[in-house]
Scaffold this active site. Structure first.
Site, PDB file in Angstrom:
ATOM      1  N   ASN A  70       0.805  -1.223   0.000  1.00 58.36           N
ATOM      2  CA  ASN A  70       0.000   0.000   0.000  1.00 58.36           C
ATOM      3  C   ASN A  70       0.840   1.276   0.000  1.00 58.36           C
ATOM      4  O   ASN A  70       0.293   2.369  -0.174  1.00 58.36           O
ATOM      5  CB  ASN A  70      -0.978   0.009   1.171  1.00 58.36           C
ATOM      6  CG  ASN A  70      -2.229  -0.797   0.872  1.00 58.36           C
ATOM      7  OD1 ASN A  70      -2.396  -1.306  -0.234  1.00 58.36           O
ATOM      8  ND2 ASN A  70      -3.109  -0.920   1.845  1.00 58.36           N
ATOM      9  N   TYR A  71       2.161   1.156   0.197  1.00 60.43           N
ATOM     10  CA  TYR A  71       3.065   2.285  -0.047  1.00 60.43           C
ATOM     11  C   TYR A  71       3.667   2.066  -1.436  1.00 60.43           C
ATOM     12  O   TYR A  71       4.874   1.939  -1.601  1.00 60.43           O
ATOM     13  CB  TYR A  71       4.169   2.348   1.004  1.00 60.43           C
ATOM     14  CG  TYR A  71       3.724   2.691   2.403  1.00 60.43           C
ATOM     15  CD1 TYR A  71       2.426   3.126   2.672  1.00 60.43           C
ATOM     16  CD2 TYR A  71       4.597   2.578   3.475  1.00 60.43           C
ATOM     17  CE1 TYR A  71       2.023   3.436   3.968  1.00 60.43           C
ATOM     18  CE2 TYR A  71       4.209   2.888   4.773  1.00 60.43           C
ATOM     19  CZ  TYR A  71       2.921   3.312   5.018  1.00 60.43           C
ATOM     20  OH  TYR A  71       2.532   3.616   6.300  1.00 60.43           O
ATOM     21  N   ARG A  72       2.832   2.006  -2.417  1.00 59.44           N
ATOM     22  CA  ARG A  72       3.213   1.601  -3.773  1.00 59.44           C
ATOM     23  C   ARG A  72       4.455   2.355  -4.251  1.00 59.44           C
ATOM     24  O   ARG A  72       4.519   3.575  -4.162  1.00 59.44           O
ATOM     25  CB  ARG A  72       2.055   1.857  -4.717  1.00 59.44           C
ATOM     26  CG  ARG A  72       2.265   1.378  -6.118  1.00 59.44           C
ATOM     27  CD  ARG A  72       2.090  -0.123  -6.243  1.00 59.44           C
ATOM     28  NE  ARG A  72       0.693  -0.502  -6.171  1.00 59.44           N
ATOM     29  CZ  ARG A  72       0.261  -1.746  -6.362  1.00 59.44           C
ATOM     30  NH1 ARG A  72       1.113  -2.714  -6.628  1.00 59.44           N
ATOM     31  NH2 ARG A  72      -1.024  -2.026  -6.272  1.00 59.44           N
TER      32      ARG A  72
END
Length: 558
Positions: free
Chosen positions: A483-485
């Site tokens: 989700n911290y792409r």
């Protein structure tokens, strides 16, 4: 010469007009083909006209830009606009959209909140259709069962508000940014400030609704446990379109306590950070203490004429304690004395009010503020991530702080682990970052200056700091949070080497769970319809490439 120059200019303008005409004609052709297909999927024309937008539609740009959260991809040459935007209002619409996108052979991009840091839900190098889920945001709370059904387009803020409207002693462990969309957040793991007590969002998912590659609307039973496992942390957009999640709500006390304490280098910040590393993942599970490390300018307090302001490090400790301030003070005084926490630093409140403070609202904000889907002003930004398995020694911390000061524009966010995260096996969900991790790092660069010069500067700095941190973080693989792409760690062109390319970033995001994700993907979506720059690949491309090379060698040997 002037006449000739004018002639060339006229020819060039005609050429541009021709290109524009070709583009618009092509876009119109795609639009007509897509709309005609939707009519064959039992979607009335009256509904289609309300949910399908071509670039010629006056609302197209406003819908596209409404959920772009990163200014790097806002009105930029990098922003490759979709051929069509679709905003379904019914689950059946989504099924038709999937089938028709397949039929006209375009890529499908799925957006729930737009907080993917690399913008891959709304940009692409190839023609695509953007499926925006913002109209599908219904939330149904069952207080008796302590469960809720939440559609993918709802935001975390809307979920928290709806829970609070039903009960002041129920909550849900998820992120602290209220404008994040449920679909992407939960299917990527869902990290928040109650994970030490309750785990991740995906650890509290009971059921889901999904549109698969064949346009079927499936629940947990009909999709099967393998697919259900995969979308709980493996990224839902690789396996289908997430419609909704059924989640297990958790019990929160009527009183929680919040504090935010700042310390600078001349206030022994380094020693406090050293102790934080040894305490934050082992302290009472009800306590989560996030640590922000930022290079700042310290003002010349004495105001000596000619003296320059000095650069330093500010360490900010932000905490949520699921209990009262007296219990918190006793706990911190014993376990984390270096912080020097005082009673006046602690603020007792309802859980819903702590959500507002963590989201940077002031203490006068009402819970209704969580219903605002637009959020803060838009920034240019870049994020990266790491995991730390061993405490970083004091002298190494000092060197990191000096590096940050010399760079000047990149901050670090340390998020502690431990507690419930130590109790869940790595393979229970695709999210593997569990026992043994002390804290997670988010590298953060934000800027307001437009232009390539500023972007190059900030990107260079964050990558420089990431490289400098290599000795202090996880190895083999160097782990990262989905989700911290971060496209720096690998991308996939979806060609014959898709599996090999996918493994580069897949192992970092999922460790050994990547292999099972590939098997599930190959079973659920064998033609790799659901894909993006960092999606889970299938085995098919790699097998095809292997046989192609084999037969080429056989042919050449003859």
């Amino acid at each position: 010469m002037v006449t000739m120059a004018c002639s060339y200019l006229i020819l060039f303008l005609h050429f541009l007009l021709l290109l524009n005409f070709i583009f618009l004609s092509h876009a119109t052709s795609i639009y007509d083909s897509f709309v005609n297909c939707l009519t064959t999927k039992s979607i009335p024309q009256s509904e289609i006209s309300k949910i399908v937008y071509s670039p010629n539609n006056l609302s197209f740009n406003s819908i596209l830009q409404a959920y772009i959260r990163n200014r790097r991809f806002f009105n930029s040459s990098k922003t490759s606009k979709p051929a069509i935007i679709v905003t379904p209002t019914e689950e059946s619409h989504v099924a038709g959209i999937v089938l028709c996108t397949k039929e006209i052979k375009l890529q499908l991009k799925i957006r729930s909140g737009g907080h993917d840091f690399e913008g891959i839900s709304y940009i692409s190098d190839v023609p695509f259709i953007m499926l925006d889920m913002f109209n599908l945001r219904a939330i149904s709370i069952d207080v008796n069962d302590e469960t809720a059904w939440v559609q993918a387009g709802a935001t975390l803020g809307e979920l928290y508000y709806n829970i609070w409207m039903k009960s002041e002693v129920l909550g849900f462990p998820a992120g602290v940014c209220p404008t994040v969309g449920i679909g992407g957040h939960v299917s990527g793991g869902g990290y928040g400030n109650m994970l030490r007590k309750f785990g991740l969002s995906v650890d509290n998912v009971l059921d889901a609704r999904l549109v698969d590659v064949n346009g079927r609307i499936l629940d947990r039973k009909s999709m099967g446990e393998d697919v259900f496992w995969a979308i709980k942390g493996g990224g839902g957009a690789s396996f289908g379109v997430i419609l909704a999640f059924k989640i297990q709500l958790v019990q929160v006390p009527q009183t929680v306590t919040y504090f935010k304490v700042e310390r600078f280098l001349d206030q022994n910040a380094t020693d406090i950070v050293v102790q934080w590393q040894n305490v934050a993942s082992k302290i009472d599970n009800n306590l989560f203490i996030r640590l922000l490390i930022q290079p700042v300018t310290a003002k010349n307090k004495e105001k000596v004429e000619g003296a320059e302001d000095t650069k330093t490090i500010r360490a900010t400790f932000i905490a949520l304690f699921l209990g009262d301030s007296s219990t918190l003070m006793s706990l911190v005084s014993k376990e984390f004395p270096a912080l020097g926490l005082t009673k006046k630093d602690c603020f007792q409140m309802r859980w819903i009010d702590s959500i507002l403070l963590w989201a940077n609202f002031d203490n006068t904000a009402r819970p209704e503020a969580l219903l605002n889907r637009t959020g803060d002003s838009l920034l240019f930004l870049k994020r990266k991530s790491d995991y730390v398995l061993e405490p970083i020694p004091k002298d190494k911390l000092e060197s990191i702080f000096q590096k940050m000061i010399s760079l000047g524009k990149v901050g670090l966010v340390f998020n502690p682990y431990g507690g419930r995260m130590n109790e869940i096996p790595e393979d229970e969900t695709p999210f593997p970052h569990r026992a043994g991790i002390i804290f997670k790092i988010q590298y953060s660069a934000n800027w307001n200056e437009s232009g390539l010069v500023a972007e190059k500067d900030y990107l260079s700095q964050i990558r420089d700091l990431y490289s400098y941190m290599t000795p202090f973080v996880s190895k083999n693989p160097r782990q990262a949070y989905l989700n911290y792409r971060d496209l720096d760690i690998g991308t996939n062109d979806q060609g014959p080497h898709s599996l090999e390319e996918g493994r580069i970033y897949g192992i970092k995001y999922f460790k050994n769970n990547f292999n099972r994700l590939v098997k599930v993907k190959s079973m659920a979506d064998p033609q790799n319809f659901f894909k993006n720059e960092q999606s889970i690949p299938t085995q098919t491309h790699s097998i095809h490439a292997k046989w192609t090379r084999k037969y080429r060698r056989m042919f050449q040997s003859r």
